[in-house]
Design an enzyme around this catalytic site. Sequence first.
Site, short mmCIF file in Angstrom:
data_model
loop_
_atom_site.label_atom_id
_atom_site.label_comp_id
_atom_site.label_asym_id
_atom_site.label_seq_id
_atom_site.Cartn_x
_atom_site.Cartn_y
_atom_site.Cartn_z
N TYR A 1 0.83 -1.21 0.00
CA TYR A 1 0.00 0.00 0.00
C TYR A 1 0.87 1.26 0.00
O TYR A 1 0.55 2.25 -0.66
CB TYR A 1 -0.98 -0.04 1.17
CG TYR A 1 -2.17 -0.92 0.87
CD1 TYR A 1 -2.22 -2.25 1.28
CD2 TYR A 1 -3.23 -0.44 0.09
CE1 TYR A 1 -3.28 -3.07 0.94
CE2 TYR A 1 -4.30 -1.24 -0.25
CZ TYR A 1 -4.32 -2.56 0.19
OH TYR A 1 -5.37 -3.38 -0.18
N GLN B 1 -15.74 2.62 -6.88
CA GLN B 1 -15.02 1.49 -6.31
C GLN B 1 -13.55 1.87 -6.09
O GLN B 1 -12.79 1.15 -5.48
CB GLN B 1 -15.09 0.29 -7.26
CG GLN B 1 -16.48 -0.22 -7.55
CD GLN B 1 -16.49 -1.19 -8.72
OE1 GLN B 1 -16.09 -2.35 -8.58
NE2 GLN B 1 -16.88 -0.71 -9.87
N ASN B 2 -13.17 3.03 -6.62
CA ASN B 2 -11.77 3.46 -6.56
C ASN B 2 -11.42 4.00 -5.18
O ASN B 2 -12.23 4.66 -4.54
CB ASN B 2 -11.50 4.52 -7.63
CG ASN B 2 -11.80 3.98 -9.02
OD1 ASN B 2 -11.91 2.78 -9.23
ND2 ASN B 2 -11.98 4.89 -9.97
N ASP C 1 -8.52 5.74 -4.78
CA ASP C 1 -7.41 6.68 -5.05
C ASP C 1 -7.72 8.14 -4.73
O ASP C 1 -6.83 8.98 -4.77
CB ASP C 1 -6.96 6.55 -6.52
CG ASP C 1 -8.11 6.76 -7.51
OD1 ASP C 1 -8.08 6.13 -8.60
OD2 ASP C 1 -9.04 7.53 -7.19
N HIS D 1 -15.35 1.13 -1.53
CA HIS D 1 -14.23 0.27 -1.11
C HIS D 1 -13.19 1.04 -0.29
O HIS D 1 -12.02 0.64 -0.21
CB HIS D 1 -13.60 -0.40 -2.34
CG HIS D 1 -14.53 -1.32 -3.03
ND1 HIS D 1 -14.35 -1.75 -4.31
CD2 HIS D 1 -15.70 -1.89 -2.63
CE1 HIS D 1 -15.35 -2.55 -4.66
NE2 HIS D 1 -16.18 -2.65 -3.66
N CYS E 1 -6.96 1.36 13.01
CA CYS E 1 -6.45 0.21 13.77
C CYS E 1 -7.32 -1.01 13.51
O CYS E 1 -8.54 -0.94 13.57
CB CYS E 1 -6.44 0.53 15.25
SG CYS E 1 -6.07 -0.90 16.28
N GLU F 1 -13.79 -1.60 -23.75
CA GLU F 1 -13.99 -3.05 -23.95
C GLU F 1 -15.30 -3.44 -23.29
O GLU F 1 -15.33 -3.75 -22.09
CB GLU F 1 -12.85 -3.84 -23.32
CG GLU F 1 -11.49 -3.69 -24.00
CD GLU F 1 -10.39 -4.26 -23.09
OE1 GLU F 1 -9.35 -3.59 -22.93
OE2 GLU F 1 -10.64 -5.33 -22.48
#
Length: 249
Positions: free
Chosen positions: A75, A110-111, A113, A128, A136, A224
């Site tokens: 991470y 869902q990112n 960032d 997420h 903790c 896609e």
Amino acid sequence: MPQDMEIDPEVLSIIQRAKRVTILTGAGVSAESGVATFRSYKEETKESLWSQYDPQKMASIEGFLKNPNRVWQWYQWRRSELKSKKPNDAHKAIAKWQQSKDQRVTLITQNVDGLHQAGGSKDVIELHGNIWSNHCLQCRAEYKGNTDGVEDVIECPKCGGQVRPSVVWFGEALPEKAWRDAESASYSCDVFLSVGTSSQVYPAAGLAALAKSQGATVIEVNPEPTESSVVDYFIVGRAGEVLINILNT
Ligand code: BV8
Ligand code: ZN
């Protein structure tokens, strides 16, 4: 697909006539910022030693308990990669769309960032979690200390437990409020726009079906197209140019 791409006028009018639009984004929206998607992880990280690790195994409680330092360091590496990444046209277009006076636009991502927020989006429903926060594992207290350059797992100052990134790992439940907000935004929309996601990770990938069950039109934006059976219209293109086109037309 050039900026002046043609979106099927019928699809465009469905989007523009919608009063309530719910957008679900995935890693594909950050791809144009140079952020590796989960699917292209191996290809895009082949230079780094991290390419040998399976993201799903690293992003799991089992992975962390088996080797906390290695997962923490993964991470930290992803954070160091993200530090130089900027929000792209897709992030900015969605943030602008959320300002719309005559459409209620809800953003679910869902990112982890944080690029939607950096692109100006408010009220981002982060299903997420977010990679820039830590808490903790034991007492769940948020850890606010600076973690830059910290290579080993940090001990929680409150209970001595292990500090972990505040993202949702595979096998873990999604944050209750975020999931509840995502469900209600999917239930109550006219158009559900799925942008830059392979729609393979649940329960997020089930939101489109939820929306459809309430009569919403489900539209997918992806270079896609997925085989998702709930999609009514596929807009085959990259998020940046498609969203700019939707907004400018
Ligand atoms: C849970 C945070 C239970 C961590 C992530 C039902 C069926 C099968 C399996 C399951 C099921 N229900 C649950 C599961 C298990 C699992 C799951 O779904 N597994 C999958 C893989 C089969 N789900 C879970 O474990 C979830 N938890 O179920 O808990 C529970 C319940 C109650 C109580 C206790 C426990 C938790 C899932 C969340 C995991 N965490 N991320 C981290 O980041 O480190 S998931 C992570 O992967 C991302 O957040 C994202 O969700 C996913 C990646 O998917 P995408 O974002 O779609 O990205 P991908 O790379 O796949 O695709 C990119 C797409 O973009 C492609 O289609 C590409 O064509 C397109 N693209 C590329 N460039 C562009 C573009 N599109 C537009 N423009 C471009 N320029
Ligand atoms: Zn603690």
